[in-house]
Structure formats: structure tokens, C-alpha cells
Write a protein that holds these residues in place. Structure first.
Motif, PDB file in Angstrom:
ATOM      1  N   ASP A  84       0.942  -1.295   0.109  1.00 22.91           N
ATOM      2  CA  ASP A  84       0.058  -0.103   0.083  1.00 22.91           C
ATOM      3  C   ASP A  84       0.751   1.444   0.137  1.00 22.91           C
ATOM      4  N   GLU A  87       2.444   1.613  -3.594  1.00 25.72           N
ATOM      5  CA  GLU A  87       1.640   2.160  -4.591  1.00 25.72           C
ATOM      6  C   GLU A  87       1.262   3.785  -4.507  1.00 25.72           C
ATOM      7  N   TYR A  91      -3.944   4.631  -7.050  1.00 25.57           N
ATOM      8  CA  TYR A  91      -4.466   3.240  -6.834  1.00 25.57           C
ATOM      9  C   TYR A  91      -5.386   3.101  -5.836  1.00 25.57           C
ATOM     10  N   ARG A  93      -6.502  -0.557  -3.550  1.00 28.68           N
ATOM     11  CA  ARG A  93      -6.541  -1.920  -3.189  1.00 28.68           C
ATOM     12  C   ARG A  93      -7.806  -2.532  -3.046  1.00 28.68           C
ATOM     13  N   TYR A 107      -4.493  -3.869  -7.329  1.00 28.61           N
ATOM     14  CA  TYR A 107      -4.464  -2.662  -7.212  1.00 28.61           C
ATOM     15  C   TYR A 107      -5.021  -2.070  -8.471  1.00 28.61           C
TER      16      TYR A 107
END
Length: 110
Positions: A84, A87, A91, A93, A107
Motif C-alpha cells: 500500500d 503504490e 491506485y 486495493r 491495485y
């Protein structure tokens, strides 16, 4: 153990070592109903780790003929949080089911 699907830079061993401190183990899998677009990355840390200005990003198409190939990695709950962090904010998740029948995280574009 959760699964994390990579269709881009998280498949690179150097990115895995920088992000998770280890090389991940995984199996090839397919995500149906999505297609790839490219996203320009401006986050300096992500650019440094990936050495890539443009990253692929998933876009839901809803078309069962659209498929994205990638690798489904077994990761820890802590590593999901590390992914997390890696990214960028473009993005998000979500959890989904893959062609193999396994459930894991992807993602996608916000």
C-alpha cells in the motif's frame, strides 16, 4: 496468507527487495474482466525503486474476454501494508477472484 497480484513493477526482484526486504514467491495467474492502461508516476521514491516513469494500472472493463496476466504472490498482512505504501495515490486495493479460483488483492485505478 493473503495473495497479492502483480501485473507490473512488483514483479521486479529489486522492487520486491526494496519494498518487502525479500524476494516474493508466486505463481502465474490471470485476472479476467480488466485491461491495462499506463499511468505516469511522479512520486520520487516510487520512481527510484522502479526506475520506471510509467506504470501499468488496471481498469475494470467488465468484458470476460479481457485478461491481464500476472503473478499471484503469497504475502503477509504486514507486506500488504508495505505494498500500500509503495503504490501511489492513483491506485486503490481491492479483493477479487482470479482465473485459478484463488482470492487475492489487486491495485486498480481510483
Amino acid at each position: 496468507m493473503p495473495y497479492l497480484f502483480s501485473y507490473g513493477t512488483l514483479q521486479k526482484e529489486e522492487v520486491q527487495i526494496e519494498t518487502f526486504g525479500r524476494i516474493l514467491q508466486g505463481e502465474k495467474d490471470i485476472l479476467k474482466g480488466y485491461k491495462l492502461k499506463m499511468l505516469e508516476i511522479t512520486d520520487p521514491e516510487v520512481l527510484r525503486k522502479s526506475n520506471q516513469k510509467y506504470h501499468p494500472i488496471l481498469e475494470f472493463s467488465g468484458n470476460a474476454d479481457d485478461e491481464v496476466e500476472g503473478v499471484l504472490f503469497g504475502v503477509t498482512d504486514e507486506e500488504i501494508l508495505q505494498a500500500d505504501e509503495y503504490e501511489v495515490d492513483d491506485y486503490k486495493r481491492i479483493e477479487t477472484v482470479f482465473k485459478s479460483g484463488k482470492v487475492g488483492f489487486i491495485y486498480v485505478g481510483k
